[in-house]
Structure formats: C-alpha cells, structure tokens
Design a protein around this motif. Sequence first.
Motif, PDB file in Angstrom:
ATOM      1  N   LEU A 115      46.368  35.333  29.242  1.00 50.32           N
ATOM      2  CA  LEU A 115      46.879  36.398  30.119  1.00 50.32           C
ATOM      3  C   LEU A 115      48.090  37.078  29.475  1.00 50.32           C
ATOM      4  CD1 LEU A 115      46.632  34.695  33.630  1.00 50.32           C
ATOM      5  CD2 LEU A 115      45.485  36.817  32.961  1.00 50.32           C
ATOM      6  N   TRP A 136      47.258  42.118  38.516  1.00 47.50           N
ATOM      7  CA  TRP A 136      46.874  40.701  38.382  1.00 47.50           C
ATOM      8  C   TRP A 136      46.763  40.015  39.742  1.00 47.50           C
ATOM      9  CZ3 TRP A 136      50.086  38.314  33.764  1.00 47.50           C
ATOM     10  CH2 TRP A 136      49.557  38.797  32.567  1.00 47.50           C
ATOM     11  N   THR A 140      43.584  38.157  41.043  1.00 50.56           N
ATOM     12  CA  THR A 140      43.602  36.728  41.415  1.00 50.56           C
ATOM     13  C   THR A 140      42.977  36.521  42.781  1.00 50.56           C
ATOM     14  OG1 THR A 140      45.683  36.510  40.191  1.00 50.56           O
ATOM     15  CG2 THR A 140      45.094  34.693  41.634  1.00 50.56           C
ATOM     16  N   PHE A 445      42.881  40.967  32.955  1.00 47.05           N
ATOM     17  CA  PHE A 445      42.722  39.675  33.631  1.00 47.05           C
ATOM     18  C   PHE A 445      41.299  39.142  33.408  1.00 47.05           C
ATOM     19  CE2 PHE A 445      42.382  36.649  37.091  1.00 47.05           C
ATOM     20  CZ  PHE A 445      43.673  36.165  37.250  1.00 47.05           C
ATOM     21  N   ALA A 448      40.903  37.869  29.880  1.00 50.19           N
ATOM     22  CA  ALA A 448      41.530  36.547  29.708  1.00 50.19           C
ATOM     23  C   ALA A 448      40.620  35.447  30.257  1.00 50.19           C
ATOM     24  CB  ALA A 448      42.890  36.515  30.405  1.00 50.19           C
ATOM     25  N   ALA A 514      47.896  32.088  36.707  1.00 49.84           N
ATOM     26  CA  ALA A 514      48.303  33.443  37.111  1.00 49.84           C
ATOM     27  C   ALA A 514      49.781  33.469  37.496  1.00 49.84           C
ATOM     28  CB  ALA A 514      47.438  33.918  38.276  1.00 49.84           C
TER      29      ALA A 514
END
Length: 541
Positions: A115, A136, A140, A445, A448, A514
Amino acid sequence: MFFPLFQASISMAPVNIFKHGADEEKAETARMSSFIGAIAIGDLVKSTLGPKGMDKILLGGGRECNVTVTNDGATILKAIGVDNPAAKVLVDMSKVQDDEVGDGTTSVTVLAAELLREAELLIAKKIHPQIIISGWRKATQVAREALKAAAVDHGNDPVKFQEDLMNISRTTLSSKLLTHHKDYFANLAVEAVMRLKGSGNLEAIHIIKKLGGSLTDSYLDEGFLLDKKIGVNQPKRLENVNILIANTGMDTDKIKIFGSRVRVDSMAKVAEIELAEKEKMKEKVDRILKHGINCFINRQLIYNYPEQLFAAAGVMAIEHADFAGVERLALVTGGEITSTFDHPELVKLGHCKLIEEVMIGEDTLLHFSGVAMGEACTIVLRGATQQILDEAERSLHDALCVLAQTVKETRTVFGGGCSEMLMAKVVTDLANRTPGKEAVAMESFAKALMMLPTIIADNAGYDSADLVAQLRAAHQENKTTYGLDMQTGTIGDMAQLGITESFQVKRQVLLSAAEAAEMILRVDNIIKAAPRKRVPDHHPC
C-alpha cells in the motif's frame, strides 16, 4: 522607515527550537524516510509468503549465537532491531496480528508495505495524502463487505465444520516447516482444539519438545506432562491424588543469616542452631502434610531434609517445576498456587486420578491423567534438531491459534489469493464508478491487494503475471471461488481443493494493514530526540 524591513529579516532567520543534537526531517524527506523503511520491511519478509515461501536464518548476537531457522513473519520481525520509525510501526503491527489471531503476520506486513509502495507513486503525481487516505477508507469498507459476503458459515453443521477446521489447519501448516506432514499435524491440532469444547483456552494445551526421532513420532497425549523428576525414596506411582501446588522456600535446613555474624564458643552451639533450623523445617513440613495431600509440587528447590520427611510420610515431592509449568498445572488440576500453610481449609488443592512416570526418548517425565480440567492435553513434538523442534512449535502454535479463533468465529473464506482477488475486484468496480482523484487511490488499493497472489506465485517460481491475469479473468466471469493452486502452478477452484482460511484472520489482515499504512502516510514530520550524553564515570570500581 527601515523598521519593517529589519523585522522581516529577523522573522526570515531560521530558528532552531530543539535541543542541541535533536534531529528533524520535514515534509517530503520525512515521508520518503517512512516509505523506504516500511517497504524495506515488506521486502524482507515477502519471500516467506505462501506455501512455497523460503526460510530465514536468524543469528543471535549473544555469546551463544543462537541460530533460528524460520519463515514466520512475527518471529523474523521480533528478532531484528529496526531504527526506522515506520518500520517499527509495521513490526508492532505484526506482533499484534500474532497475539490477536496467531497467523497472517507476513501477509499483513506485505500488504501494508505494498500500500505504501503505491502511495509513493501517487504522491509523486502530486496527489495529496488526505485524498489517498479518503479513497483507501472507502476501498477498505467495500473490501470488508465483499469479504463478509463471501464468507461461508458451517457452525451449525458439525461434520462440515470439522472438515472446515481440517482444511484451515492444512492451509495454515502448508506455508510452514510441517508442510510435508500437514495432514498428520492438522489432525493433531484439530483434535487438541476440539478437546477445548469451544472455550478457546490454549493454556490447556501444553507443548513439550524432545530431541530424537522424526516429526511424525510426535503425538497428542490426553493429560498433562511435567518434565521433572520425583524425589528420592518416594512413591513413583500414585492413584486418586490430592496435589498441593506451592511456591515456597524449602531450603531453610541451612543457616541463612545474611549480613550478620554469629559468635559461638563451641561446636555444640552451632549444632543447636542447626537443630533449631531443622525443627523449623519439620514444623513447616507437618503443616503442609495437614492438608491431607499425597503429592507436593514446589516452584522452588526442596532440600534433602524436607525431601526425606516427605518420603517418610509417603508423599510424592516434585521440586523446581518452572513457573509456566506450575501455572498450567494449577489450571488443569483445578488447584491454586499456595505460599502459606496455616489455614488448610482455605487452600484449594488440585486433583487427578493417576500420576506415573513415562519414558519419551531417553527422558523420564511425569504423566498426570484424569485431571480436573478434562480438556487438558499435551502435544509431544519429536525432531532431529533443536531448530526443527522450535520451528515445529511455532508452526503448530499458529495453527492452534487460528483454529481456536475459528471455533469462536465460525465463518471461513477461501485462500490461495482468492479472497484478495475478490476484494480487489470490488474495489476496482468502485473506482470505476467514483469521479475525482479518490478513484486513483482506490485503484492503488486494488493493485496492492493483487500483489499478494503475485508474490505467492513468484515465491513458488511460477509466472506470476500470467497466473494473476488468469485469476483476474476468472473472477470477472464470477468464478469467485477460484485461486492459485501452487502444487500444479495453475488456477483452480479453492472449494474443491479445500484451501480454506479463517475469516477472522483475513479481516484482521485487511484492517490492520490499511490502518498502519494510513498512519504512516499521514506523517509529514519526524523529530528525533537528542541522544543522551554519556557522563564520564569519575568513580570507577
């Protein structure tokens, strides 16, 4: 007329508000330092990820130079000393992951590092950290919901749940040293955890390591094993045992008057002092025997005279049981650790049906069977070297922790990069629907998340670009149970292959990574305190 200019020149002069020796890194420099440290930690452990990950040798710095061979992320990160503050955040995060759920320590570190690697590219494109964080957070949230929707719960079906536990255990052990005997040890771990009857108290499972034999000679013993010897001339086998577990000094048959001098005018007086000490010890032993016990286990040493008194009373006395052993023994026998013996009615004794000596390899151990805590058991690990035993214990501990968590939170998800690809797909879909710069952060994101299956494939020596592209295409066709099959180097259906992971572990990996990456990304200033000055010692010894 010149006064304002003079004032402006004063305000333009750099003002150092820190102590001499203190250091400060600002803005881009601070951010770069954080990124480099975190990415370096991720690169260090990423080669250990997956069923075909490599091991690391950790060489201790002490006199003994202890050698540890491991591929456990938390063990590696605990052993290395890091100076970079961002790297320390990732190390602490992997420790929390280990304490909280027991597994996923490498995944969480690698995901956080990836990330931050993506964030570095976005900041180079002049996207503000707060916009990245905002994107992000939304990513998430949808990833977590997708994971929750994909989770399967067989908690109400004992047969399927038992199968889930076996699959989770196999999947956890497949990335460890025990991978070649994963069926054997998965069965061992599931049997031990099922004995806990849902309590999740891993203290009741005792692991003993004994050199010799091979890993497959390891076994599960119903009861409790204590690696200690019974005193001289004492019974070697007892039935229907009442156990007093104590932490008290049993060595006062020697004179211990420190810092003082005793003058006597004859040897007879010395004998009198010794006799008084003996009488004192005899009284203490009598007080202990009044508890109606036939086994006495002490945390400290038991010297010859009290041992002799216990033998005469037909009581088994065991000395120097280490503190962890005493604590666990008190737990499984239902007793309490005692230090004073004046009120027998207030003391809670431990109970078991049988104590006997058993041989494991060349060592004699004490076996407690029929203990008050019926779920207690001992796993005896055998192996050729101490390093193998240590790594086997760490692997088994991870499996036991994950299983204990799964018994409490019965939902499961599919492994082999399936869950990561599933989350990456929903995050990418969200990015496609989102206007503005936040969409770029969401795409980063998703990238990643996709790096985890990529690294798993790379570590196995396969073409990661081809495999991840195939996996992404499969998920686009709604084959949501597909993941990487690292035995054959292809993609496959994880439901058929039985590659299952705990929902709790996966959720923790996502949220912890995260949060840690977000915290590091917020940093725009690193201030280091001035090192403490060494004052010269004017009074050397």
